[in-house]
Scaffold this active site. Structure first.
Site, PDB file in Angstrom:
ATOM      1  N   GLU A 226       0.859  -1.184   0.000  1.00 29.14           N
ATOM      2  CA  GLU A 226       0.000   0.000   0.000  1.00 29.14           C
ATOM      3  C   GLU A 226       0.891   1.227   0.000  1.00 29.14           C
ATOM      4  O   GLU A 226       1.630   1.464   0.953  1.00 29.14           O
ATOM      5  CB  GLU A 226      -0.924  -0.034   1.222  1.00 29.14           C
ATOM      6  CG  GLU A 226      -2.053   0.982   1.149  1.00 29.14           C
ATOM      7  CD  GLU A 226      -1.645   2.343   1.696  1.00 29.14           C
ATOM      8  OE1 GLU A 226      -1.374   3.250   0.868  1.00 29.14           O
ATOM      9  OE2 GLU A 226      -1.579   2.485   2.912  1.00 29.14           O
TER      10      GLU A 226
ATOM     11  N   CYS B 102      -2.612   8.550   3.995  1.00 29.29           N
ATOM     12  CA  CYS B 102      -2.458   7.883   2.699  1.00 29.29           C
ATOM     13  C   CYS B 102      -3.724   7.962   1.861  1.00 29.29           C
ATOM     14  O   CYS B 102      -3.659   7.931   0.631  1.00 29.29           O
ATOM     15  CB  CYS B 102      -2.012   6.433   2.875  1.00 29.29           C
ATOM     16  SG  CYS B 102      -3.090   5.459   3.916  1.00 29.29           S
TER      17      CYS B 102
END
Length: 593
Positions: A301, A338
């Site tokens: 990720e 994020c």
């Protein structure tokens, strides 16, 4: 009269029996009930604590391998951490492997008990956990509540309620040729897994993979970031202490902190069966290359450049509500998120109104240290000042190419905390896709607005970056909303909301430059397991697989033996997969006609 008395006796007896049953269920002990335990927090989080303010805050200690921990909001020293070495990583993996052998034999009920115990502790110690996260990462208490605690208790709740059903074996469909078999897929523990997590959510990012890994029956080595090494020990002890309280070996969870040159030893370790990596793209290249040495699978990720598309049909009643969501989506954790909103793409009818509404709000945001300031603080510190020069350059480049900087755009020297790492809350508008600032992940408190002429144009702009993690869209017309959902490149999309997919534990992850693989939800749990496919005979006493004589090796018969075997093989295929005419043809082939 007798009948009336009998009826009263019946009613009283029924009530008495029901009362006894009720008391039984109320008083009986719950085998999965949470167990109370305590983890002593460090003195640094106590109100009024003051530490030495470092002259030049940095993780590096001259002439030493130690990690210098400090509060990014104030520059105060928190302590020093001795980093892990290859030999200590070997020991951690060995301890985890030994503990996992027994842990893999536990029931889902036993694992739920551990998670319920953790959940109870987190709920009762929210302020302590939030203060730890704020001190080590610079965020505000509200940021910590939303981004650290809320999502963690949801992860615990979801896993407690749905983890077992996600990992239960599944019966799978067969076919005509295999009708005499049962077909099943089971999910079994991989052994020892690892998670290398980022600093922006020091509690949640560390605890989340622990929750999933131990519920799947694995042991885990979790490597926190050097930037938040100080809090890693306390946060890890929340999990290990819960294991001890429930009667299990705490070695199931191992925490390591190391410099990048040693991290390669962990990610290429042959004792690791799976790696979850949360971080930047450049580091991900090293992690994946390292993991490839041991053929270890990786879930990656890598952040994003998440777009928030605001359609023209946004109602007047919804305008302020959506603007507030956008503000939180951009400035949560000082933009160090994020799945934070990195680009707001607005259509013409709302573009100017949005700018006019947001400019005074962003200009009035107050940076500071939530644990030290008596006055209100809206936005916390950044983890370090290392990216500030790049941010200023990207903003200046955008302005030189036609963008308008309406507020902020430079680092902020806090009058009370000159050694803290602050960037002025920034609003930059008229940004176009060809500008560098529209293509690079900023990870900073920067509200960036781009104008789109149509829904087509908005989708084109949204898809114009190398990233594709999350996205959101705001409007009223279902047709346009669903078109954006369908055509935008992303692993997650929220309609008229921001980042809520994770709040119901839908699979988390992206595509393109944002990585691959998923954590969270059923998919995340299953990714931490060996997915084993099994077939069994339904009635072994009646029918089992046997090789027909014409196909039995070595082939037996005259010169036509090969042809006979071929016809039988063709007949099997026709029988299994042809229409009714094909099946008749297949039967003929089987009997040699």
């Amino acid at each position: 009269m007798e009948r009336f008395e009998d009826y009263n006796t019946y009613i009283l007896g029924t009530i008495g029996a029901a009362t006894i049953i009720l008391f039984y269920f109320l008083l009986r002990s719950d085998p999965e009930a949470a167990v109370p335990y305590n983890v002593t927090p460090p003195e640094q989080i106590k109100p009024g604590w003051e530490g030495e303010v470092l002259e030049d805050p940095s993780m590096k200690v001259s002439g030493s391998s130690l990690i210098q921990c400090y509060a990014p909001a104030t520059g105060e020293a928190l302590g020093r951490v001795n980093p892990s070495t290859p030999s200590s990583i070997d020991r951690a993996v060995a301890k985890a492997r030994e503990a996992q052998t027994q842990w893999a034999q536990t029931t889902f009920a036993q694992r739920r008990k551990v998670l319920k115990t953790m959940l109870k502790f987190v709920l009762e110690n929210q302020e302590t956990i939030a203060r730890m996260a704020c001190l080590d990462s610079g965020k505000t208490m509200v940021d910590a509540s939303l981004g650290e605690i809320l999502v963690t208790v949801e992860k615990l709740r979801w896993t407690i309620r749905h983890g077992e059903e996600s990992l239960k074996s599944e019966r799978r469909a067969g076919n005509l040729l295999m009708a005499y078999k049962w077909h099943e897929v089971v999910w079994q523990p991989l052994g020892v897994v690892a998670a290398c997590v980022s600093w922006n959510y020091p509690f949640h990012n560390l605890i989340s993979p622990i929750i999933a890994s131990i519920f799947a029956g694995n042991a885990i080595i979790v490597k926190g970031s050097e930037n938040t090494a100080w809090s890693s020990s306390y946060f890890t002890s929340i999990a290990t202490s819960a294991l001890v309280a429930c009667g299990h070996d705490p070695n199931i969870v191992q925490s390591v902190v190391c410099w990048p040159n040693v991290a390669d030893y962990l990610t290429s370790h042959p004792g690791i069966s799976h790696i979850t990596f949360i971080g930047s793209r450049p580091v991900a290249h090293h992690v994946c290359a390292s993991a490839a040495k041991a053929l270890t699978p990786v879930c990656v990720e890598l952040g994003g450049k998440d777009p928030a598309i605001v359609l023209d049909d946004l109602s007047r009643n919804d305008f302020k509500r959506v603007a507030s969501i956008l503000m939180r989506g951009v400035f949560q954790s000082a933009g160090q998120n994020c799945i934070g909103i990195e680009r707001v793409i607005a259509l013409p009818n709302v573009y100017t109104s949005l700018i006019n509404h947001l400019t005074p709000l962003i200009s009035s945001l107050r940076p500071g240290s939530i644990l030290n300031d008596s006055s209100p603080v809206d936005i916390g510190a950044c983890i370090s000042a290392a990216n500030f020069a790049t941010l200023e350059t990207l903003i200046q480049d955008a302005v030189a190419n036609g963008a308008r900087l309406l507020c902020g755009g430079k680092r902020f020297i806090h009058p009370n905390y000159p050694q803290g790492h602050y960037f002025t809350p920034t609003l930059i508008v008229d940004v176009t896709p060809d500008m560098k600032i529209a293509q690079q992940e900023l990870f900073a408190p920067v509200f960036l607005i781009m104008r789109a002429e149509s829904v087509d144009d908005a989708i084109r702009i949204a898809n114009s970056t190398p990233y594709a993690l999350g996205a959101s869209v705001y409007g009223s017309a279902t047709r346009d909303l669903e078109r954006v959902v369908r055509e935008v490149h992303a692993g997650m999309v929220a309609v008229n909301d921001f980042a809520v997919t994770y709040m119901v534990q839908l699979p988390f992850g992206g595509v393109k430059g944002s990585g691959y693989g998923r954590f969270a939800g059923k998919e995340g749990l299953r990714s931490l397991c060996n997915q084993k496919a099994i077939t069994r005979d339904r009635c072994p006493a009646l029918i089992k697989t046997s090789i027909p004589p014409p196909m039995d090796l070595p082939l037996k018969g005259g010169t036509d033996v090969t042809e006979r075997a071929w016809k039988m093989a063709v007949g099997i295929v026709w029988l299994g997969y042809g229409d009714w005419r094909g099946k008749i043809k297949g039967i003929k082939g089987l009997v040699g006609l």
